[in-house]
Design a protein around this motif. Structure first.
Motif, PDB file in Angstrom:
ATOM      1  N   UNK A   1     -14.987  -6.953   2.863  1.00 22.52           N
ATOM      2  CA  UNK A   1     -13.826  -6.671   3.696  1.00 22.52           C
ATOM      3  C   UNK A   1     -12.605  -7.459   3.244  1.00 22.52           C
ATOM      4  N   UNK A   2     -12.802  -8.696   2.824  1.00 25.50           N
ATOM      5  CA  UNK A   2     -11.691  -9.497   2.299  1.00 25.50           C
ATOM      6  C   UNK A   2     -11.117  -8.842   1.049  1.00 25.50           C
ATOM      7  N   UNK A   3     -11.983  -8.462   0.117  1.00 25.97           N
ATOM      8  CA  UNK A   3     -11.518  -7.847  -1.129  1.00 25.97           C
ATOM      9  C   UNK A   3     -10.849  -6.504  -0.879  1.00 25.97           C
ATOM     10  N   UNK A   4     -11.404  -5.716   0.049  1.00 31.80           N
ATOM     11  CA  UNK A   4     -10.814  -4.416   0.358  1.00 31.80           C
ATOM     12  C   UNK A   4      -9.456  -4.557   1.040  1.00 31.80           C
ATOM     13  N   UNK A   5      -9.263  -5.633   1.784  1.00 33.28           N
ATOM     14  CA  UNK A   5      -8.017  -5.818   2.512  1.00 33.28           C
ATOM     15  C   UNK A   5      -6.897  -6.451   1.711  1.00 33.28           C
ATOM     16  N   UNK A   6      -7.201  -6.993   0.541  1.00 35.96           N
ATOM     17  CA  UNK A   6      -6.168  -7.671  -0.246  1.00 35.96           C
ATOM     18  C   UNK A   6      -5.067  -6.723  -0.708  1.00 35.96           C
ATOM     19  N   UNK A   7      -5.431  -5.573  -1.228  1.00 31.82           N
ATOM     20  CA  UNK A   7      -4.432  -4.649  -1.782  1.00 31.82           C
ATOM     21  C   UNK A   7      -3.450  -4.144  -0.724  1.00 31.82           C
ATOM     22  N   UNK A   8      -3.912  -3.625   0.417  1.00 32.14           N
ATOM     23  CA  UNK A   8      -2.921  -3.184   1.409  1.00 32.14           C
ATOM     24  C   UNK A   8      -2.099  -4.331   1.988  1.00 32.14           C
ATOM     25  N   UNK A   9      -2.654  -5.535   2.011  1.00 35.75           N
ATOM     26  CA  UNK A   9      -1.912  -6.674   2.537  1.00 35.75           C
ATOM     27  C   UNK A   9      -0.828  -7.134   1.558  1.00 35.75           C
ATOM     28  N   UNK A  10      -1.171  -7.186   0.267  1.00 37.37           N
ATOM     29  CA  UNK A  10      -0.249  -7.709  -0.736  1.00 37.37           C
ATOM     30  C   UNK A  10       0.785  -6.671  -1.153  1.00 37.37           C
ATOM     31  N   UNK A  11       0.360  -5.433  -1.336  1.00 35.96           N
ATOM     32  CA  UNK A  11       1.263  -4.400  -1.826  1.00 35.96           C
ATOM     33  C   UNK A  11       1.000  -3.071  -1.120  1.00 35.96           C
ATOM     34  N   UNK A  12       1.501  -2.914   0.091  1.00 36.90           N
ATOM     35  CA  UNK A  12       1.201  -1.689   0.838  1.00 36.90           C
ATOM     36  C   UNK A  12       1.759  -0.424   0.195  1.00 36.90           C
ATOM     37  N   UNK A  13       2.908  -0.502  -0.460  1.00 35.35           N
ATOM     38  CA  UNK A  13       3.487   0.683  -1.092  1.00 35.35           C
ATOM     39  C   UNK A  13       2.612   1.151  -2.255  1.00 35.35           C
ATOM     40  N   UNK A  14       2.171   0.219  -3.087  1.00 34.58           N
ATOM     41  CA  UNK A  14       1.300   0.574  -4.211  1.00 34.58           C
ATOM     42  C   UNK A  14      -0.032   1.118  -3.704  1.00 34.58           C
ATOM     43  N   UNK A  15      -0.563   0.528  -2.625  1.00 32.93           N
ATOM     44  CA  UNK A  15      -1.814   1.000  -2.041  1.00 32.93           C
ATOM     45  C   UNK A  15      -1.658   2.425  -1.524  1.00 32.93           C
ATOM     46  N   UNK A  16      -0.526   2.714  -0.890  1.00 35.49           N
ATOM     47  CA  UNK A  16      -0.271   4.057  -0.367  1.00 35.49           C
ATOM     48  C   UNK A  16      -0.203   5.083  -1.506  1.00 35.49           C
ATOM     49  N   UNK A  17       0.470   4.716  -2.595  1.00 34.27           N
ATOM     50  CA  UNK A  17       0.554   5.629  -3.750  1.00 34.27           C
ATOM     51  C   UNK A  17      -0.818   5.886  -4.354  1.00 34.27           C
ATOM     52  N   UNK A  18      -1.620   4.830  -4.466  1.00 36.63           N
ATOM     53  CA  UNK A  18      -2.977   4.974  -4.995  1.00 36.63           C
ATOM     54  C   UNK A  18      -3.806   5.886  -4.089  1.00 36.63           C
ATOM     55  N   UNK A  19      -3.673   5.717  -2.785  1.00 41.99           N
ATOM     56  CA  UNK A  19      -4.411   6.545  -1.835  1.00 41.99           C
ATOM     57  C   UNK A  19      -3.980   8.006  -1.943  1.00 41.99           C
ATOM     58  N   UNK A  20      -2.680   8.248  -2.133  1.00 39.28           N
ATOM     59  CA  UNK A  20      -2.191   9.619  -2.301  1.00 39.28           C
ATOM     60  C   UNK A  20      -2.762  10.258  -3.565  1.00 39.28           C
ATOM     61  N   UNK A  21      -2.901   9.475  -4.628  1.00 41.44           N
ATOM     62  CA  UNK A  21      -3.501   9.998  -5.863  1.00 41.44           C
ATOM     63  C   UNK A  21      -4.978  10.315  -5.643  1.00 41.44           C
ATOM     64  N   UNK A  22      -5.664   9.481  -4.869  1.00 38.24           N
ATOM     65  CA  UNK A  22      -7.077   9.730  -4.594  1.00 38.24           C
ATOM     66  C   UNK A  22      -7.266  11.023  -3.814  1.00 38.24           C
ATOM     67  N   UNK A  23      -6.324  11.342  -2.938  1.00 34.02           N
ATOM     68  CA  UNK A  23      -6.423  12.574  -2.158  1.00 34.02           C
ATOM     69  C   UNK A  23      -6.323  13.820  -3.029  1.00 34.02           C
ATOM     70  N   UNK A  24      -5.750  13.700  -4.216  1.00 33.72           N
ATOM     71  CA  UNK A  24      -5.582  14.845  -5.102  1.00 33.72           C
ATOM     72  C   UNK A  24      -6.800  15.088  -5.995  1.00 33.72           C
TER      73      UNK A  24
END
Length: 61
Positions: A13-36
């Motif tokens: 949970x700590x490792x999974x939470x680092x990316x959205x905590x540190x860089x939410x915009x980059x995490x959102x873009x990555x998530x949008x790519x995963x949806x495709x």
């Protein structure tokens, strides 16, 4: 045994939470790519993660 499992879950949970905590915009873009991705690509990624986890578990234990 349960304590070890809970510790591993906590680390995950700590490792999974680092990316959205540190860089939410980059995490959102990555998530949008995963949806495709196609279902087969997502299944292959899931299979790879499960096999990697089992291999790591086997090597450590």
């Amino acid at each position: 045994m349960l304590e070890t499992l809970l510790l591993a879950l906590g680390v995950m949970l700590i490792l999974e939470g680092l990316m959205p905590m540190v860089s939410p915009l980059r995490w959102r873009r990555l998530f949008e790519q995963l949806l495709q991705l196609e279902d087969g690509q997502i299944r292959f990624f899931g299979l790879f993660m499960v096999v990697s986890g089992l291999l790591l578990f086997w090597l450590v234990s």
